[in-house]
Write an enzyme that holds these catalytic residues in place. Sequence first.
Site, PDB file in Angstrom:
ATOM      1  N   HIS A  56       0.842  -1.203   0.000  1.00 30.82           N
ATOM      2  CA  HIS A  56       0.000   0.000   0.000  1.00 30.82           C
ATOM      3  C   HIS A  56       0.874   1.248   0.000  1.00 30.82           C
ATOM      4  O   HIS A  56       1.446   1.632   1.011  1.00 30.82           O
ATOM      5  CB  HIS A  56      -0.906  -0.007   1.247  1.00 30.82           C
ATOM      6  CG  HIS A  56      -1.890   1.117   1.274  1.00 30.82           C
ATOM      7  ND1 HIS A  56      -3.244   0.926   1.487  1.00 30.82           N
ATOM      8  CD2 HIS A  56      -1.733   2.450   1.116  1.00 30.82           C
ATOM      9  CE1 HIS A  56      -3.862   2.095   1.467  1.00 30.82           C
ATOM     10  NE2 HIS A  56      -2.957   3.041   1.243  1.00 30.82           N
ATOM     11  N   HIS A  58       1.218   5.279  -2.227  1.00 33.60           N
ATOM     12  CA  HIS A  58       0.635   6.198  -3.216  1.00 33.60           C
ATOM     13  C   HIS A  58       1.781   6.757  -4.051  1.00 33.60           C
ATOM     14  O   HIS A  58       2.331   7.818  -3.747  1.00 33.60           O
ATOM     15  CB  HIS A  58      -0.106   7.335  -2.506  1.00 33.60           C
ATOM     16  CG  HIS A  58      -1.286   6.883  -1.710  1.00 33.60           C
ATOM     17  ND1 HIS A  58      -2.584   7.068  -2.127  1.00 33.60           N
ATOM     18  CD2 HIS A  58      -1.376   6.217  -0.532  1.00 33.60           C
ATOM     19  CE1 HIS A  58      -3.418   6.549  -1.231  1.00 33.60           C
ATOM     20  NE2 HIS A  58      -2.706   6.024  -0.245  1.00 33.60           N
ATOM     21  N   GLN A 151      -9.643   9.364  -4.687  1.00 32.72           N
ATOM     22  CA  GLN A 151      -9.262  10.151  -3.506  1.00 32.72           C
ATOM     23  C   GLN A 151     -10.366  11.095  -3.018  1.00 32.72           C
ATOM     24  O   GLN A 151     -10.529  11.304  -1.833  1.00 32.72           O
ATOM     25  CB  GLN A 151      -7.993  10.950  -3.810  1.00 32.72           C
ATOM     26  CG  GLN A 151      -7.509  11.855  -2.687  1.00 32.72           C
ATOM     27  CD  GLN A 151      -7.002  11.099  -1.485  1.00 32.72           C
ATOM     28  OE1 GLN A 151      -5.889  10.611  -1.473  1.00 32.72           O
ATOM     29  NE2 GLN A 151      -7.830  10.986  -0.440  1.00 32.72           N
ATOM     30  N   HIS A 209      -9.619   2.174   0.961  1.00 33.51           N
ATOM     31  CA  HIS A 209      -9.255   2.994   2.121  1.00 33.51           C
ATOM     32  C   HIS A 209     -10.527   3.020   2.980  1.00 33.51           C
ATOM     33  O   HIS A 209     -11.483   3.719   2.642  1.00 33.51           O
ATOM     34  CB  HIS A 209      -8.897   4.410   1.688  1.00 33.51           C
ATOM     35  CG  HIS A 209      -7.512   4.576   1.190  1.00 33.51           C
ATOM     36  ND1 HIS A 209      -7.064   3.962   0.054  1.00 33.51           N
ATOM     37  CD2 HIS A 209      -6.456   5.280   1.694  1.00 33.51           C
ATOM     38  CE1 HIS A 209      -5.785   4.297  -0.126  1.00 33.51           C
ATOM     39  NE2 HIS A 209      -5.393   5.092   0.851  1.00 33.51           N
ATOM     40  N   GLU A 212     -10.653   5.436   7.455  1.00 32.23           N
ATOM     41  CA  GLU A 212      -9.403   6.092   7.890  1.00 32.23           C
ATOM     42  C   GLU A 212      -9.793   7.408   8.555  1.00 32.23           C
ATOM     43  O   GLU A 212      -9.651   8.495   8.001  1.00 32.23           O
ATOM     44  CB  GLU A 212      -8.454   6.343   6.702  1.00 32.23           C
ATOM     45  CG  GLU A 212      -7.068   6.804   7.169  1.00 32.23           C
ATOM     46  CD  GLU A 212      -6.126   7.210   6.033  1.00 32.23           C
ATOM     47  OE1 GLU A 212      -6.582   7.309   4.870  1.00 32.23           O
ATOM     48  OE2 GLU A 212      -4.941   7.434   6.321  1.00 32.23           O
ATOM     49  N   ASP A 308       2.509   3.525   2.851  1.00 32.16           N
ATOM     50  CA  ASP A 308       1.527   4.533   2.442  1.00 32.16           C
ATOM     51  C   ASP A 308       2.153   5.698   1.677  1.00 32.16           C
ATOM     52  O   ASP A 308       1.737   5.990   0.570  1.00 32.16           O
ATOM     53  CB  ASP A 308       0.767   5.056   3.677  1.00 32.16           C
ATOM     54  CG  ASP A 308      -0.690   5.408   3.379  1.00 32.16           C
ATOM     55  OD1 ASP A 308      -1.195   5.050   2.299  1.00 32.16           O
ATOM     56  OD2 ASP A 308      -1.341   6.029   4.243  1.00 32.16           O
TER      57      ASP A 308
HETATM   58  N1  17E Z   1      -4.838   9.416   0.746  1.00 29.84           N
HETATM   59  C1  17E Z   1      -5.629   8.994   1.766  1.00 29.84           C
HETATM   60  O1  17E Z   1      -6.855   9.055   1.651  1.00 29.84           O
HETATM   61  N2  17E Z   1      -5.065   8.513   2.879  1.00 29.84           N
HETATM   62  C2  17E Z   1      -3.746   8.443   3.007  1.00 29.84           C
HETATM   63  N3  17E Z   1      -3.224   7.960   4.138  1.00 29.84           N
HETATM   64  C3  17E Z   1      -2.911   8.889   1.950  1.00 29.84           C
HETATM   65  C4  17E Z   1      -3.499   9.369   0.838  1.00 29.84           C
HETATM   66  C5  17E Z   1      -1.417   8.832   2.092  1.00 29.84           C
HETATM   67 FE   FE2 Z   2      -3.362   5.083   1.624  1.00 30.04          FE
END
Ligand code: 17E
Ligand code: FE2
Length: 416
Positions: A56, A58, A151, A209, A212, A308
């Site tokens: 994982h 980006h 995103q 995701h 988070e 990440d």
């Molecule tokens: N985008 C997101 O939604 N969450 C993250 N931890 C990163 C990017 C790095």
């Molecule tokens: Fe991520």
Amino acid sequence: MIINNAKLRGKQGLHSIECENGRFVSIIEQDGLVIPLESSLDAKMNLLSAPFVEPHIHLDAVFTAGEPNWNLSGTLFEGIERWAERKPMLTSEDVQRRVLKAVQLLVENGVQHIRTHVDITDPELVALKAIVALKEKLSAYIDLQIVAFPQEGILSFPNGKQLMEKALEQGADVIGGIPHFEYTREYGVESMRWIIDLAEKHGKLVDVHCDEIDDGASRFLEVLATAALEKGIGERVTASHTSAMHSYNNAYCSKLFRLLKKSKINFIALPTENMHLQGRFDGYPKIRGITRVKEIKDAGMNICFGQDSIQDPWYTLGNGKLLRVLDSGIHSCHMMGYEDLETALDLITDNGAKTLNISENYGIEVGKPANFIILEGSNDVEVIQKQGDVLYSVREGEILISRQPATLNQTIPLIE
Ligand code: 17E
Ligand code: FE2
């Protein structure tokens, strides 16, 4: 190629390993230490392991920290805002230059398998197209899985569903999602069901995701797991982050675990990233915002670690070293008991391979591709204690990188 004097994970003694035509052809236990031939590689009683798996990251955002503005609050949400300022500045050359720099760092640190999320909430899909175009060229060094990652949301971003579908047409391998960022709970739920239907339709993997956020009421994981269970595709589905699980109450978590186990989905924790991004709305005590790694593992489910970010709007550090992430993870998740330490490398090797659905061609076994790394130390515990550099990374029998451990200057007096 022959490798002598290698320790193998979970095995006693020293081993000789032979590779031919890019595959392992024999693995035999030695009768003690052998003096290697000039042409063979001497592992010097160090651990020969399957390569690290970065499950994982980006890659589209690497090395953009501070461009054009810094994330001053340290929250996920400001990171998304700062990235939205950088996104219109993306060009194919810019993306490819940064991705190659990051892949080189990862390769230098023993990674040979990468799953990258790529933001597709961009009408032009600049980053996605640039990274798909690199995939073939990179295959001599790494296997790359590309996640179509929305995103800024699927239902909350203009033409989000069409962009996801277009990204799959362009070559994305995995379907992503971000339910906790959608405008409403309903959108989040709908996005999870839509993703699983799309995965079934196209025979794709899923990596969301998921939750988070430090909101204990963010419960999209149960929706994802249920949809995966009902379609019978759990082993092809991954829940990344699941930070909210840190804040769930224990009674709910106990009920949730029954479903998670039945669903067979995989988990990825991002310990350095979420220690940094989460807990930002707390006074003291501050939560860590890392999912319940030890409990997931102890319940027999599959969980691995990823990094990440490498120097992006969410996280200013990061250097391609999964041993650093592992070290942070076992500290922050209370996994320093000997039983956990003895198999801790699973979290950045075998468990990652299982998450990526690549286990069939992964591991130190006769017949499999001759991909391996040599680490300083003779077992998981010593490797983690030492935190040394990767000494060799070999792919299909070809040496990708090699380095020597430090040698002591003889003028330094040593205690006898
Ligand atoms: N985008 C997101 O939604 N969450 C993250 N931890 C990163 C990017 C790095
Ligand atoms: Fe991520």
